[in-house]
Design an enzyme around this catalytic site. Structure first.
Site, mmCIF file in Angstrom:
data_model
loop_
_atom_site.group_PDB
_atom_site.id
_atom_site.type_symbol
_atom_site.label_atom_id
_atom_site.label_comp_id
_atom_site.label_asym_id
_atom_site.label_seq_id
_atom_site.Cartn_x
_atom_site.Cartn_y
_atom_site.Cartn_z
ATOM 1 N N ASP A 128 0.873 -1.156 0.000
ATOM 2 C CA ASP A 128 0.000 0.000 0.000
ATOM 3 C C ASP A 128 0.924 1.224 0.000
ATOM 4 O O ASP A 128 2.110 1.105 0.329
ATOM 5 C CB ASP A 128 -0.861 -0.046 1.281
ATOM 6 C CG ASP A 128 -1.574 1.252 1.521
ATOM 7 O OD1 ASP A 128 -2.290 1.701 0.602
ATOM 8 O OD2 ASP A 128 -1.418 1.832 2.616
ATOM 9 N N ASP A 178 -0.188 5.136 0.887
ATOM 10 C CA ASP A 178 -0.470 6.120 1.941
ATOM 11 C C ASP A 178 -0.412 5.482 3.335
ATOM 12 O O ASP A 178 -1.106 4.494 3.601
ATOM 13 C CB ASP A 178 -1.870 6.719 1.745
ATOM 14 C CG ASP A 178 -2.008 7.552 0.478
ATOM 15 O OD1 ASP A 178 -0.984 7.968 -0.092
ATOM 16 O OD2 ASP A 178 -3.158 7.786 0.061
HETATM 17 MG MG LIG Z 1 -2.835 3.208 3.317
#
Ligand SMILES: [Mg+2]
Length: 187
Positions: A10, A12
């Protein structure tokens, strides 16, 4: 030491400390060092401390790298990955971190879809190869349904750390030891 076929990240709050679609005000500018970017409001962003060494280790060991993000601003995320540089283990040169990723997957909804698309693009199978997803959002643990190991990155101040990475990799090795031992004993 064995490594998974591919590792999924992922973006962010896993690789960098912000939601790029809400916290950053474009345009963004790269810093000459390649270590950070600045947005139009003066906010500075860089990878969490241990991210570069983790990317380096995985690339050095032939692991495919996948980015899987639900961000509403994939263009901006790509720009961040272009501006933030890391050392390529193949050449020792600083390169855009985007070059270290084999595929980038975007979109809303479950990350099972991101991972299935990435596997199709890379011509690998999530059924045969056990992959790992590092992610700050525990709702994404549904990837376990397709045999992907979910690794939670719980602390937004620290993001993906060396200690999380080493622990998860160790767990992955223990979970996949049987396969390794079988192939070793058949030699
Ligand atoms: Mg995230």
């Amino acid at each position: 030491m064995s490594y998974p076929k591919a590792v999924v990240f992922d973006l962010d709050y896993t690789l960098w400390p912000c939601w790029c679609d809400t916290h950053l005000r474009p345009p963004i500018m790269p810093h000459a060092s390649g270590r950070s970017i600045t947005d139009s409001a003066g906010m500075q962003l860089e990878f969490y401390r241990d991210v570069e060494s983790i990317i380096h280790e995985l690339r050095e060991n032939g692991v495919l790298l996948i980015a899987a993000s639900r961000t509403a601003a994939p263009k901006l995320a790509k720009e961040i990955l272009t501006y933030l540089k890391v050392t390529d283990p193949a050449t020792g040169q600083k390169v855009s971190s985007i070059q270290m990723f084999d595929t980038l997957q975007w979109g809303q909804g479950t990350k099972i879809n991101h991972i299935k698309k990435a596997c199709a693009t890379l011509d690998i199978s999530w059924k045969e190869h056990s992959l790992i997803l590092f992610d700050d959002e525990s709702r994404n643990k549904d990837v376990r349904k397709i045999n992907v190991q979910f690794a939670h990155v719980p602390d937004w101040d620290k993001g993906l750390t060396r200690s999380i990475f080493d622990r998860v990799l160790q767990e992955w090795r223990e979970n996949n030891r049987q396969g390794g031992m079988k192939s070793a004993s058949s030699d």
